[in-house]
Design a protein around this motif. Sequence first.
Motif, mmCIF file in Angstrom:
data_model
loop_
_atom_site.group_PDB
_atom_site.id
_atom_site.type_symbol
_atom_site.label_atom_id
_atom_site.label_comp_id
_atom_site.label_asym_id
_atom_site.label_seq_id
_atom_site.Cartn_x
_atom_site.Cartn_y
_atom_site.Cartn_z
ATOM 1 N N PHE A 149 30.291 1.768 47.439
ATOM 2 C CA PHE A 149 29.842 1.779 46.154
ATOM 3 C C PHE A 149 28.202 1.672 45.901
ATOM 4 N N HIS A 150 27.831 2.133 44.985
ATOM 5 C CA HIS A 150 26.556 2.217 44.757
ATOM 6 C C HIS A 150 25.977 1.286 43.561
ATOM 7 N N THR A 151 24.701 0.941 43.642
ATOM 8 C CA THR A 151 23.859 0.476 42.437
ATOM 9 C C THR A 151 22.932 1.312 42.108
ATOM 10 N N ALA A 152 22.845 1.895 40.857
ATOM 11 C CA ALA A 152 21.697 2.573 40.222
ATOM 12 C C ALA A 152 20.766 1.533 39.633
ATOM 13 N N LEU A 162 37.850 2.311 35.678
ATOM 14 C CA LEU A 162 38.333 3.052 36.940
ATOM 15 C C LEU A 162 38.603 4.602 36.505
ATOM 16 N N PHE A 163 38.240 5.552 37.140
ATOM 17 C CA PHE A 163 38.353 6.832 37.047
ATOM 18 C C PHE A 163 39.297 7.338 37.892
ATOM 19 N N LEU A 164 40.607 7.921 37.682
ATOM 20 C CA LEU A 164 41.442 8.445 38.683
ATOM 21 C C LEU A 164 41.650 9.509 38.624
ATOM 22 N N GLU A 165 42.349 10.133 39.686
ATOM 23 C CA GLU A 165 43.075 11.328 39.952
ATOM 24 C C GLU A 165 43.944 11.471 40.971
ATOM 25 N N LEU A 206 34.819 3.680 40.620
ATOM 26 C CA LEU A 206 34.494 2.319 39.735
ATOM 27 C C LEU A 206 33.408 2.681 39.059
ATOM 28 N N VAL A 207 33.307 2.511 37.658
ATOM 29 C CA VAL A 207 31.931 2.729 36.782
ATOM 30 C C VAL A 207 32.109 1.475 35.701
ATOM 31 N N VAL A 256 26.642 -0.257 38.393
ATOM 32 C CA VAL A 256 27.383 -0.327 39.534
ATOM 33 C C VAL A 256 28.595 0.580 39.458
ATOM 34 N N LEU A 257 28.783 1.574 40.454
ATOM 35 C CA LEU A 257 29.620 2.541 40.530
ATOM 36 C C LEU A 257 29.740 2.990 41.923
ATOM 37 N N GLY A 258 31.010 3.584 42.064
ATOM 38 C CA GLY A 258 31.108 3.964 43.193
ATOM 39 C C GLY A 258 32.581 4.433 43.799
ATOM 40 N N HIS A 259 32.796 5.018 45.050
ATOM 41 C CA HIS A 259 34.071 5.475 45.382
ATOM 42 C C HIS A 259 34.884 4.377 45.994
#
Length: 455
Positions: A373-376, A270-273, A247-248, A364-367
């Motif tokens: 997930f994280h907050t910078a 969403l960044f996916l692989e 998530l970004v 807000v980003l994260g796995h």
Amino acid sequence: MNLYENLRALLEQHKVSINETILRYHSGDESHHAKIEPDVVVFPESTEDVQKIVTFANEHRVSLVPYGAGSGLEGQAIPIKKGISISFERMASIIEIKPEDLTVTVQPGMTRLKLNEELKKYGLFFPVDPGADASIGGMAATNASGTLAVRYGVMRDQILNMEVVLADGRIIETGSMAKKSSSGYHLNGLFIGSEGTLGIFTKIILKLHGIPENITAARCTFPTIRSCVDAAAAILTAGIPIARIELVDARSIKQVNHFSETDFPEEPSLFLEFHGNQSGNEEDIDFVQTIVKDMGCSSFVFETDSLKRAHLWKARHDLHYAFSHSYPNLSILSTDVCVPISKLPEIVEYTRNQLDTYGLDGGVLGHVGDGNFHTALLYNPHDPEEIAKSNQFNRDLVSYALSVGGTCTGEHGVGIGKIKFQKEEHGPALDVMVSIKKLFDPNDILNPGKIFPYN
């Protein structure tokens, strides 16, 4: 003799330093926590050196703090009682690669990028990628995970055995070369994530994985952060064997574009692989496209070219630096909660709303594939009001996560910053943890003041 002279008598002169630049370098990590210089830094080159250092520290009641790459985010490497910082930059070798067993044995100072560069020639890779080029020892100490955890698991899933020097100087092994065992207590699980408080790692045996035949990355955007996370949860519950799902949020995408010179749409993404063979990945991508379309996805772009994939993931991994380098006068508080997948959409939406409510700037980003997930969070370290708001925001977020069955840290570890949440999260089990610490380290020399309150 003073501490420095005693250590020089114990080790060769080039393994001990009180150089001011070296002391300053070992005073902290990448976290927002205040730096503290150790009294002396030692550079062991073998298990025997480590054993000498630990035995000396225990006999003289001197605190001993392990230092890997200094990429931690919760102050684990900060020597809050000063004493000795034990740097593993000279214990950073690959000891043995066994392609036939899918294992590699490394010293704790080996970094993940260097390791994977060496493994390429065997068609193998090590999957734990916390973003920074962290040391394997540090990653084991915090039970690191990263973007690939949804498919391959965390550090605790990758370690077969470790050589550990205990506080009294004994050297033990915590596992074996076997892929599984029902023999005795699970010491691997105890030491992994112990943040240097129970023993010092000197050798680590890791599981390896074959490099997939086909790797395809994708990026999809959504109108709201809630629809973005709802889509992630739907992908996971559909049983698609996705390798990464990150998530970004829109604020973070804006920062990525500024720092990495990308031109991604500034919307929740969403960044996916996907890892596998070409036909299987194509089927999975088609299925995912159907799911995200129903969730309001406005664009879906996928890429198989290795350089373009690397660029996409570099942009994601560099997000912490994108914020910190763009605002050098501000500090970053990086939150790290993890919750059950079913609770993820609501808590991520809550987090984004809370940032706005408090008038705080951050992304807000994260796995999200494993609920982490994280907050910078950007704040002025010289402004008491901003510090208070940031700390309250973090407390509110952790309380929310714990109330829905989550944890205060999914991968960064406890270190200094999460100590205040341990009793609330673990209850009576915390007393059991303290008893284990006292059993292994009765003189409290191993990274004192981390995980548990400093006495």
